[in-house]
Design a protein around this motif. Structure first.
Motif, PDB file in Angstrom:
ATOM      1  N   LYS A   1     -18.537  10.360  32.996  1.00 37.99           N
ATOM      2  CA  LYS A   1     -19.095  11.359  32.087  1.00 37.99           C
ATOM      3  C   LYS A   1     -19.710  12.483  32.906  1.00 37.99           C
ATOM      4  O   LYS A   1     -19.887  12.359  34.121  1.00 37.99           O
ATOM      5  N   THR A   2     -20.057  13.582  32.252  1.00 37.19           N
ATOM      6  CA  THR A   2     -20.654  14.724  32.938  1.00 37.19           C
ATOM      7  C   THR A   2     -21.977  14.326  33.583  1.00 37.19           C
ATOM      8  O   THR A   2     -22.853  13.762  32.900  1.00 37.19           O
ATOM      9  N   PRO A   3     -22.170  14.582  34.880  1.00 41.10           N
ATOM     10  CA  PRO A   3     -23.444  14.266  35.532  1.00 41.10           C
ATOM     11  C   PRO A   3     -24.594  15.040  34.876  1.00 41.10           C
ATOM     12  O   PRO A   3     -24.506  16.260  34.698  1.00 41.10           O
ATOM     13  N   LEU A   4     -25.656  14.324  34.526  1.00 45.41           N
ATOM     14  CA  LEU A   4     -26.774  14.942  33.805  1.00 45.41           C
ATOM     15  C   LEU A   4     -28.037  15.078  34.647  1.00 45.41           C
ATOM     16  O   LEU A   4     -28.870  15.925  34.357  1.00 45.41           O
ATOM     17  N   ARG A   5     -28.193  14.247  35.655  1.00 45.16           N
ATOM     18  CA  ARG A   5     -29.390  14.299  36.504  1.00 45.16           C
ATOM     19  C   ARG A   5     -28.965  14.766  37.900  1.00 45.16           C
ATOM     20  O   ARG A   5     -28.276  14.060  38.632  1.00 45.16           O
ATOM     21  N   ILE A   6     -29.396  15.998  38.240  1.00 47.79           N
ATOM     22  CA  ILE A   6     -28.910  16.668  39.448  1.00 47.79           C
ATOM     23  C   ILE A   6     -30.034  16.820  40.472  1.00 47.79           C
ATOM     24  O   ILE A   6     -31.128  17.297  40.138  1.00 47.79           O
ATOM     25  N   VAL A   7     -29.765  16.446  41.709  1.00 50.33           N
ATOM     26  CA  VAL A   7     -30.633  16.785  42.832  1.00 50.33           C
ATOM     27  C   VAL A   7     -29.892  17.825  43.664  1.00 50.33           C
ATOM     28  O   VAL A   7     -28.748  17.604  44.071  1.00 50.33           O
ATOM     29  N   SER A   8     -30.534  18.961  43.913  1.00 45.62           N
ATOM     30  CA  SER A   8     -29.918  20.030  44.700  1.00 45.62           C
ATOM     31  C   SER A   8     -30.661  20.187  46.025  1.00 45.62           C
ATOM     32  O   SER A   8     -31.874  20.415  46.043  1.00 45.62           O
ATOM     33  N   LEU A   9     -29.922  20.090  47.121  1.00 45.69           N
ATOM     34  CA  LEU A   9     -30.526  20.187  48.451  1.00 45.69           C
ATOM     35  C   LEU A   9     -30.172  21.487  49.162  1.00 45.69           C
ATOM     36  O   LEU A   9     -30.274  21.586  50.377  1.00 45.69           O
ATOM     37  N   VAL A  10     -29.778  22.495  48.372  1.00 46.58           N
ATOM     38  CA  VAL A  10     -29.426  23.804  48.922  1.00 46.58           C
ATOM     39  C   VAL A  10     -30.046  24.886  48.040  1.00 46.58           C
ATOM     40  O   VAL A  10     -29.716  24.979  46.850  1.00 46.58           O
ATOM     41  N   PRO A  11     -30.952  25.711  48.591  1.00 50.39           N
ATOM     42  CA  PRO A  11     -31.661  26.706  47.775  1.00 50.39           C
ATOM     43  C   PRO A  11     -30.763  27.629  46.962  1.00 50.39           C
ATOM     44  O   PRO A  11     -31.004  27.842  45.774  1.00 50.39           O
ATOM     45  N   SER A  12     -29.724  28.177  47.585  1.00 50.43           N
ATOM     46  CA  SER A  12     -28.872  29.124  46.846  1.00 50.43           C
ATOM     47  C   SER A  12     -28.097  28.428  45.737  1.00 50.43           C
ATOM     48  O   SER A  12     -27.807  29.018  44.698  1.00 50.43           O
ATOM     49  N   GLN A  13     -27.781  27.161  45.941  1.00 49.65           N
ATOM     50  CA  GLN A  13     -27.045  26.423  44.915  1.00 49.65           C
ATOM     51  C   GLN A  13     -27.971  25.980  43.783  1.00 49.65           C
ATOM     52  O   GLN A  13     -27.533  25.841  42.638  1.00 49.65           O
TER      53      GLN A  13
END
Length: 264
Positions: A15-27
């Motif tokens: 299913k579509t990922p709902l809980r996101i951790v982002s480790l890149v500022p621009s992203q």
């Protein structure tokens, strides 16, 4: 849903990922601009845009100093990394928690592909298409703006003591070329080589020396120090985010570049 990231790693999601951790500022900024704020659960201490996220989301360290326990506790469905910003070792360890999507951005086309991929990955196809269209329109407009401007030689500094510059195979170099600046350090083997100031004229004698606002906070004294070793070069402080942040920030960069050309 089966998709490949920009390293070619195949990922399968039920299913579509709902809980996101982002480790890149621009992203992180791109995810927000795609309408995914409520799904971002963890960011780095360097994720500055939009600023209010730092007060609302869990800070999980820097881009290269990750607090794995904090990330694991967030129970993410996906972690967003970048080949340049995050080490292979970090990605491998994070893969024990959940799927890790790695981007690799060297060109404007890579950037557009990332936006397209995020649209597919997070079911934001309409939003990603709008951003791609806006960036493409601004890109074409800027190409018209720049087409008759002469090519000038430049050096783009990212660090002092030791002095380091942007070399070849970098997104910075891609945007320098777009702006008709010939990077004097593209022949170096390293992507971000250390350089000797006393050799700057021998290695290319630039017309412009750009001092980036990040990751090193250059000041007037650094400009004076570098200026001692250049001949006719003009030293210019530039906004590092506009030259190095991919994602939705690129749309703002085109207007910034027009302003830069009007001042130099």
């Amino acid at each position: 849903m089966q998709l490949a990231d920009q390293l070619g790693t195949q990922h399968t999601f039920k299913k579509t990922p709902l809980r996101i951790v982002s480790l890149v500022p621009s992203q992180t900024e791109l995810l927000y601009d795609l309408g995914l704020e409520e799904h971002i659960v963890g960011i780095t201490k360097f994720c500055m845009h939009p600023f209010h996220l730092k007060a609302l989301k869990t800070i999980v360290g820097g881009t290269k100093t990750i607090k794995f326990d904090k990330i694991k506790a967030l129970q993410p469905d996906i972690i967003i990394c970048n080949k340049e910003e995050n080490t292979k070792e970090i990605v491998e360890e994070l893969s024990q928690i959940c799927p890790v999507w790695v981007t690799d951005i060297l060109t404007i086309e890579d950037n557009l592909q990332m936006i397209h991929d995020f649209g597919q990955l997070f079911n934001k196809r309409t939003e990603s298409r709008k951003w791609i269209d806006k960036i493409n329109f601004a890109y074409q407009d800027f190409q018209q703006f720049i087409k008759d401007k002469p090519v000038k030689k430049a050096a783009y500094f990212i660090w002092a003591n030791p002095h380091m510059v942007a070399g070849n195979d970098t997104f910075i170099n891609e945007l320098l070329q777009l702006n008709h600046f010939e990077n004097i350090y593209t022949s170096k083997e390293e992507r971000y080589p250390e350089v000797e100031l006393k050799k700057i004229r021998l290695e290319g004698d630039p017309d412009y020396v750009f001092l980036s606002s990040e990751p090193f906070p250059f000041k007037d004294e650094h400009a004076f120090e570098i200026g001692r070793f250049t001949h006719h070069a003009k030293t210019v402080f530039v906004d590092g985010e506009m030259f190095s942040w991919y994602g939705s920030r690129l749309l703002k960069a085109f207007d910034y570049f027009k302003l830069l050309h009007s001042k130099i």
